[in-house]
Motif scaffolding. Sequence first.
Motif, PDB file in Angstrom:
ATOM      1  N   VAL A 280       4.404  29.830 -11.997  1.00 56.95           N
ATOM      2  CA  VAL A 280       3.418  28.767 -11.781  1.00 56.95           C
ATOM      3  C   VAL A 280       2.110  29.379 -11.294  1.00 56.95           C
ATOM      4  CG1 VAL A 280       2.827  26.701 -10.431  1.00 56.95           C
ATOM      5  CG2 VAL A 280       5.156  27.009 -11.309  1.00 56.95           C
ATOM      6  N   PRO A 281       1.005  29.178 -12.025  1.00 51.16           N
ATOM      7  CA  PRO A 281      -0.278  29.689 -11.550  1.00 51.16           C
ATOM      8  C   PRO A 281      -0.700  29.003 -10.253  1.00 51.16           C
ATOM      9  CG  PRO A 281      -0.404  29.059 -13.869  1.00 51.16           C
ATOM     10  CD  PRO A 281       0.891  28.518 -13.337  1.00 51.16           C
TER      11      PRO A 281
ATOM     12  N   VAL B 258       4.143  31.981 -19.852  1.00 54.76           N
ATOM     13  CA  VAL B 258       5.447  32.381 -19.290  1.00 54.76           C
ATOM     14  C   VAL B 258       6.220  31.137 -18.866  1.00 54.76           C
ATOM     15  CG1 VAL B 258       6.575  33.700 -17.459  1.00 54.76           C
ATOM     16  CG2 VAL B 258       4.468  34.583 -18.512  1.00 54.76           C
ATOM     17  N   GLN B 259       5.532  30.229 -18.190  1.00 55.59           N
ATOM     18  CA  GLN B 259       6.153  29.000 -17.700  1.00 55.59           C
ATOM     19  C   GLN B 259       6.736  28.182 -18.841  1.00 55.59           C
ATOM     20  OE1 GLN B 259       4.118  24.952 -16.248  1.00 55.59           O
ATOM     21  NE2 GLN B 259       3.592  26.669 -14.922  1.00 55.59           N
TER      22      GLN B 259
ATOM     23  N   ASP C 110       6.460  21.463 -22.947  1.00 56.55           N
ATOM     24  CA  ASP C 110       5.168  21.586 -23.604  1.00 56.55           C
ATOM     25  C   ASP C 110       4.013  21.397 -22.630  1.00 56.55           C
ATOM     26  OD1 ASP C 110       6.301  22.015 -26.127  1.00 56.55           O
ATOM     27  OD2 ASP C 110       6.507  19.857 -26.466  1.00 56.55           O
ATOM     28  N   GLY C 111       4.299  20.834 -21.469  1.00 56.23           N
ATOM     29  CA  GLY C 111       3.264  20.627 -20.463  1.00 56.23           C
ATOM     30  C   GLY C 111       2.943  21.912 -19.734  1.00 56.23           C
ATOM     31  N   ALA C 112       2.152  21.784 -18.679  1.00 55.02           N
ATOM     32  CA  ALA C 112       1.795  22.949 -17.875  1.00 55.02           C
ATOM     33  C   ALA C 112       1.526  22.500 -16.446  1.00 55.02           C
ATOM     34  CB  ALA C 112       0.560  23.646 -18.445  1.00 55.02           C
ATOM     35  N   LEU C 113       2.014  23.294 -15.495  1.00 59.86           N
ATOM     36  CA  LEU C 113       1.829  23.005 -14.075  1.00 59.86           C
ATOM     37  C   LEU C 113       0.977  24.092 -13.444  1.00 59.86           C
ATOM     38  CD1 LEU C 113       2.547  21.313 -11.543  1.00 59.86           C
ATOM     39  CD2 LEU C 113       4.567  22.784 -11.265  1.00 59.86           C
ATOM     40  N   VAL C 114      -0.128  23.678 -12.830  1.00 59.97           N
ATOM     41  CA  VAL C 114      -1.025  24.589 -12.116  1.00 59.97           C
ATOM     42  C   VAL C 114      -1.203  24.053 -10.708  1.00 59.97           C
ATOM     43  CG1 VAL C 114      -3.343  25.584 -12.028  1.00 59.97           C
ATOM     44  CG2 VAL C 114      -2.213  25.253 -14.229  1.00 59.97           C
TER      45      VAL C 114
ATOM     46  N   SER D 258      -2.403  40.730  -8.655  1.00 55.99           N
ATOM     47  CA  SER D 258      -2.825  41.086 -10.013  1.00 55.99           C
ATOM     48  C   SER D 258      -1.835  40.556 -11.040  1.00 55.99           C
ATOM     49  CB  SER D 258      -2.959  42.600 -10.146  1.00 55.99           C
ATOM     50  OG  SER D 258      -1.726  43.243  -9.842  1.00 55.99           O
ATOM     51  N   PHE D 259      -2.359  40.084 -12.169  1.00 56.36           N
ATOM     52  CA  PHE D 259      -1.543  39.539 -13.253  1.00 56.36           C
ATOM     53  C   PHE D 259      -1.584  40.493 -14.436  1.00 56.36           C
ATOM     54  CE2 PHE D 259      -1.402  36.610 -17.052  1.00 56.36           C
ATOM     55  CZ  PHE D 259      -0.033  36.374 -16.984  1.00 56.36           C
ATOM     56  N   ASP D 260      -0.409  40.893 -14.924  1.00 56.89           N
ATOM     57  CA  ASP D 260      -0.345  41.881 -16.006  1.00 56.89           C
ATOM     58  C   ASP D 260      -0.010  41.259 -17.363  1.00 56.89           C
ATOM     59  OD1 ASP D 260       2.338  41.246 -15.820  1.00 56.89           O
ATOM     60  OD2 ASP D 260       2.999  43.256 -15.244  1.00 56.89           O
ATOM     61  N   GLY D 261      -0.066  39.943 -17.441  1.00 60.14           N
ATOM     62  CA  GLY D 261       0.279  39.256 -18.675  1.00 60.14           C
ATOM     63  C   GLY D 261       1.673  38.676 -18.676  1.00 60.14           C
ATOM     64  N   ALA D 262       2.490  39.121 -17.724  1.00 58.26           N
ATOM     65  CA  ALA D 262       3.860  38.622 -17.637  1.00 58.26           C
ATOM     66  C   ALA D 262       4.214  38.113 -16.242  1.00 58.26           C
ATOM     67  CB  ALA D 262       4.852  39.710 -18.044  1.00 58.26           C
ATOM     68  N   GLU D 263       3.644  38.738 -15.220  1.00 59.70           N
ATOM     69  CA  GLU D 263       3.957  38.343 -13.853  1.00 59.70           C
ATOM     70  C   GLU D 263       2.817  38.716 -12.920  1.00 59.70           C
ATOM     71  OE1 GLU D 263       7.463  40.415 -12.653  1.00 59.70           O
ATOM     72  OE2 GLU D 263       6.549  42.394 -12.838  1.00 59.70           O
ATOM     73  N   VAL D 264       2.837  38.086 -11.743  1.00 58.92           N
ATOM     74  CA  VAL D 264       1.845  38.378 -10.711  1.00 58.92           C
ATOM     75  C   VAL D 264       2.473  39.304  -9.680  1.00 58.92           C
ATOM     76  CG1 VAL D 264       0.485  37.407  -8.815  1.00 58.92           C
ATOM     77  CG2 VAL D 264       0.575  36.224 -11.009  1.00 58.92           C
TER      78      VAL D 264
END
Length: 346
Positions: free
Chosen positions: A116-117, A133-134, A141-145, A216-222
Amino acid sequence: MTVRVGILGATGAVGQRFIQLLDDHPTFDLAAVTASEASAGKTYREAAKWRVDTPIPDDVAEMEVVETDPKAVPDDVDLLFSSLPSDVAAAVEPPFLEAGYVVSSNSSNDRMAEDVPLTIPEINPDHLGLIDVQRDERGWDGALVKNPNCSTITMVPTLAALDRFGLDRAHIATLQAVSGAGYSGVTSMEIIDNAIPHIGGEEEKMETESRKLLGSFDGAEVTLHGVDVAASCNRIPTLDGHLENVFAELAEDPSPEAVREAMRDQPAADLPSSPDQLIKVFDDSEPDRPQPRLDRTYADGMGIVAGGVRTTTKGVKYNCLAHNTIRGAAGASILNGELLAEEGWI
């Protein structure tokens, strides 16, 4: 581009602030307000005991409140803002996400979930990449921020500015306004002529959320930032505006002026609700600033104010301030919504 938005939990204190901030917004058109089953079917004016210092917008006052259920919200709503209590949000938000809605949430549940961002647009906009990723992991299909806690968001922009000097440790003592606890969160008999040196769960939020935001975010995880954060949280009898005393230990030995310049140079975001200068910094001529009553409305309540910068044997100490229900709550979620729209997630 016009984005149709809704508010989950629109009748509460933060929900009311959402309505105030969304009035005449250049991008967002408020199309749905939800509340409990007891309020559903009433007009917003009937359902909400309005406590914000500006009138209810006329169009919202006559809007029908619907139940907080995906089936009750119009399909053409593009983005939902959540101001629900965290225990309620934990149960209510997932059905909206499974139904395909994008949710920008102020609620504290799932802030530290790995997929979750947790986002401040001026600090870590790239963390929105966690949405992919989420969606893969949760199958919706939704997104949680999420936006961070109101006390966390006050200090993190200043810590991000200091990271160029090698941020090792940060110790923070907060003086937090009563509005952070909600309208009935602290009684007058508790807080008048008093200070309360404990706010349940607040210290842990500051200590963990700040490391994720600065990570830092590497494209897969923070990867969490390595800074060691320790917080002591106190409630004081101011209405709005969280003031914080920060002691930061740094690898380098910058001058107070270098610290002030680093904070002033912290970039803003090219979004409607982001201030032109994210952090306003007072110099030595005004050592008693910032103050909640005088400085909480800087940049319409969306900016951070710092001052009292002094060196210590291991780094610097300073004070910082933000409006806790604007920048620290509803405004932060709206800013995240603007980032979601700008980057094409909705």
